[in-house]
Write an enzyme that holds these catalytic residues in place. Structure first.
Site, short mmCIF file in Angstrom:
data_model
loop_
_atom_site.label_atom_id
_atom_site.label_comp_id
_atom_site.label_asym_id
_atom_site.label_seq_id
_atom_site.Cartn_x
_atom_site.Cartn_y
_atom_site.Cartn_z
N HIS A 236 -8.68 -7.96 -28.26
CA HIS A 236 -8.47 -7.41 -26.92
C HIS A 236 -9.40 -6.20 -26.75
O HIS A 236 -9.47 -5.36 -27.64
CB HIS A 236 -7.01 -6.96 -26.78
N CYS A 274 -10.16 -9.75 -21.03
CA CYS A 274 -9.27 -8.95 -20.18
C CYS A 274 -10.08 -8.30 -19.08
O CYS A 274 -10.81 -7.33 -19.33
CB CYS A 274 -8.54 -7.91 -21.03
N HIS A 301 -6.62 -12.47 -19.82
CA HIS A 301 -5.76 -11.54 -19.08
C HIS A 301 -6.44 -11.30 -17.74
O HIS A 301 -7.57 -10.79 -17.72
CB HIS A 301 -5.70 -10.17 -19.76
N ASP A 348 -2.09 -10.19 -15.85
CA ASP A 348 -1.90 -8.99 -16.65
C ASP A 348 -1.31 -7.92 -15.74
O ASP A 348 -1.86 -7.63 -14.67
CB ASP A 348 -3.25 -8.53 -17.22
N HIS A 349 -0.20 -7.39 -16.14
CA HIS A 349 0.48 -6.31 -15.40
C HIS A 349 0.83 -6.76 -13.99
O HIS A 349 0.50 -7.88 -13.57
CB HIS A 349 -0.38 -5.03 -15.36
N TYR A 368 4.85 -4.01 -16.43
CA TYR A 368 5.35 -5.38 -16.59
C TYR A 368 6.57 -5.71 -15.73
O TYR A 368 7.45 -6.45 -16.19
CB TYR A 368 5.65 -5.64 -18.07
C1 DNO Z 1 -1.45 -4.02 -22.35
C2 DNO Z 1 -1.94 -5.01 -23.28
C3 DNO Z 1 -2.31 -4.45 -24.64
C4 DNO Z 1 -2.67 -5.58 -25.56
C5 DNO Z 1 -3.10 -5.16 -26.94
C6 DNO Z 1 -3.61 -6.34 -27.71
O1 DNO Z 1 -0.86 -4.33 -21.37
O2 DNO Z 1 -2.95 -5.74 -22.75
O3 DNO Z 1 -1.20 -3.79 -25.16
O4 DNO Z 1 -1.55 -6.40 -25.75
O5 DNO Z 1 -4.06 -4.20 -26.88
O6 DNO Z 1 -3.59 -6.07 -29.07
#
Ligand code: DNO
Length: 389
Positions: A236, A274, A301, A348-349, A368
């Site tokens: 990530h 991401c 993501h 994501d989020h 989240y």
């Molecule tokens: C946040 C996430 C991070 C991710 C880590 C992966 O929302 O994208 O916490 O899970 O960095 O190791």
């Protein structure tokens, strides 16, 4: 139909959102981890299967591990490094034995992702999470009082920090401090101010070159086993994608990932693409990153951020903000079409909105909330349908 696999993150039994909600929101896969196990310990087959059964009970599958965390001992090559590396490989074997072959990790020192304001209000009343570099600077200079911290900020940031700090009340100081050191959801570490200072001190001799080397050594150790098991490790990117509080960051740009691929060409060395993390930097061309590393992207993501003057960004709606989501999606779908199994993607989020605004912030996982993520997923699935030819 050429669609990415819709997944959603879940934080296990302590998550306030029941697993069945994810299914109702349109996810078929779950992204989760054994958060209750201390970082560095082995994930046993029994523990993995227990979680798997809970997920399957809700009519879902555990698609992606996020994260099998890499310990500070491995990142710093500290005392327990050897033991933790052995344990990491054992956990990979156990995961593979249970059919789990996509494993996310990050290599950010001390802190996982960082925001300074978890309740930043948008004009329509929704609540987003925000990062303000001046707030980080105020924390660094006047609360943490890190030696030579001033050298890490430009003159404008320093001047604003000096002006704003005396106006902060105790609650604001506490908010900024806690947001930085207590760890956001998914972070496996949480600190007091003293413990945080100690953790930073363990990087005194570790700059960018050293951290990069530690990452390469980690991958050289684990990828042969991952390859044999058919496991893809996906790193990530740094969030935000630049050094923070004097700590080095080594996965912030396309060049960083290219370096990693050149050093460790194994196909098990993959990327968690991401858009929200890479997208904070204007010099990261997201479409180019997706295209040039397409084959190595095994988990996605999707979210967008909005940059503002002065080193501030906040999380925008999934289809607006600085991320060119339509072009990114087009590029990802092109790769997805070549695959025999769809690439897992999670929204994501998400924003806190509607009924989620009535719930106390302390009872939610910042970033989240369910309704905002469901909206994000719906938009991202709709976009994919719209892009079908
Ligand atoms: C946040 C996430 C991070 C991710 C880590 C992966 O929302 O994208 O916490 O899970 O960095 O190791």
């Amino acid at each position: 139909m050429n669609l990415l696999q819709p997944t959603m993150r879940h934080f296990g039994p302590k998550d306030p959102t029941p697993l069945r909600y994810l299914r109702q929101a349109g996810a078929t896969g779950v992204v989760t981890a054994l958060h209750h196990l201390p970082v560095g310990e082995v994930w046993s087959v029994a523990e993995i299967q227990k979680r798997q059964a809970e997920i399957e009970e809700a009519g879902l599958v555990w698609s992606v591990v996020e994260s099998l965390p890499v310990s500070e001992a491995i990142k710093t090559r500290g005392d327990n490094c050897g033991k933790h590396l052995e344990n990491y490989v054992t956990s990979l074997r156990n995961l593979a034995a249970c059919g789990l072959t996509t494993v996310t990790y990050n290599f950010m020192p001390v802190m996982d992702w960082t925001r300074t304001d978890l309740d930043y209000r948008l004009p329509d009343g929704k609540s987003a999470i925000q990062f303000d570099l001046v707030e980080v600077a105020m924390f660094d200079l006047f609360i943490l009082e890190r030696a030579n911290a001033a050298a890490d900020y430009d003159a404008a940031t320093l001047a604003t920090a000096e002006k704003r700090f005396p106006q902060l009340d105790a609650a604001a100081k506490e908010r900024i401090t806690n947001n930085i050191i207590k760890g956001l959801p998914g972070s496996e570490e949480s600190f007091t101010l003293d413990a945080f200072r100690e953790a930073l001190a363990s990087y005194r001799e570790i700059g960018t070159a050293e951290l990069r080397d530690h990452l390469v050594r980690f991958l050289r150790y684990v990828t042969p086993v991952a390859e044999e098991l058919g496991v893809r490790l996906v790193i990530h990117p740094d969030d935000p994608p630049f050094p923070l509080l004097g700590l080095p960051r080594v996965l912030s740009t396309a060049e960083d990932f290219q370096h990693l691929v050149s050093a460790v060409p194994s196909p098990a060395n993959g990327l968690c693409f991401c858009t929200g993390s890479f997208g904070v930097r204007q010099d990261n061309d997201l479409v180019a990153i997706a295209a040039s590393f397409a084959e190595r992207i095994h988990f996605i993501h999707l979210r967008s951020t909005q940059r503002m003057p002065g080193g501030i960004f906040y999380e925008a709606d999934h289809l607006t903000g600085n991320v060119p989501m339509r072009e990114v999606m087009r590029t990802l779908l092109r790769e997805n079409k070549r695959r025999s199994t769809p690439i897992p993607m999670r929204p994501d989020h998400g924003h806190r909105m509607l009924d989620d605004l009535e719930k106390p912030l302390s009872k939610m996982n910042p970033g989240y909330p369910m309704i905002g993520r469901m909206k994000g997923l719906a938009e991202l699935v709709g976009l994919q349908h719209g892009l079908q030819e």
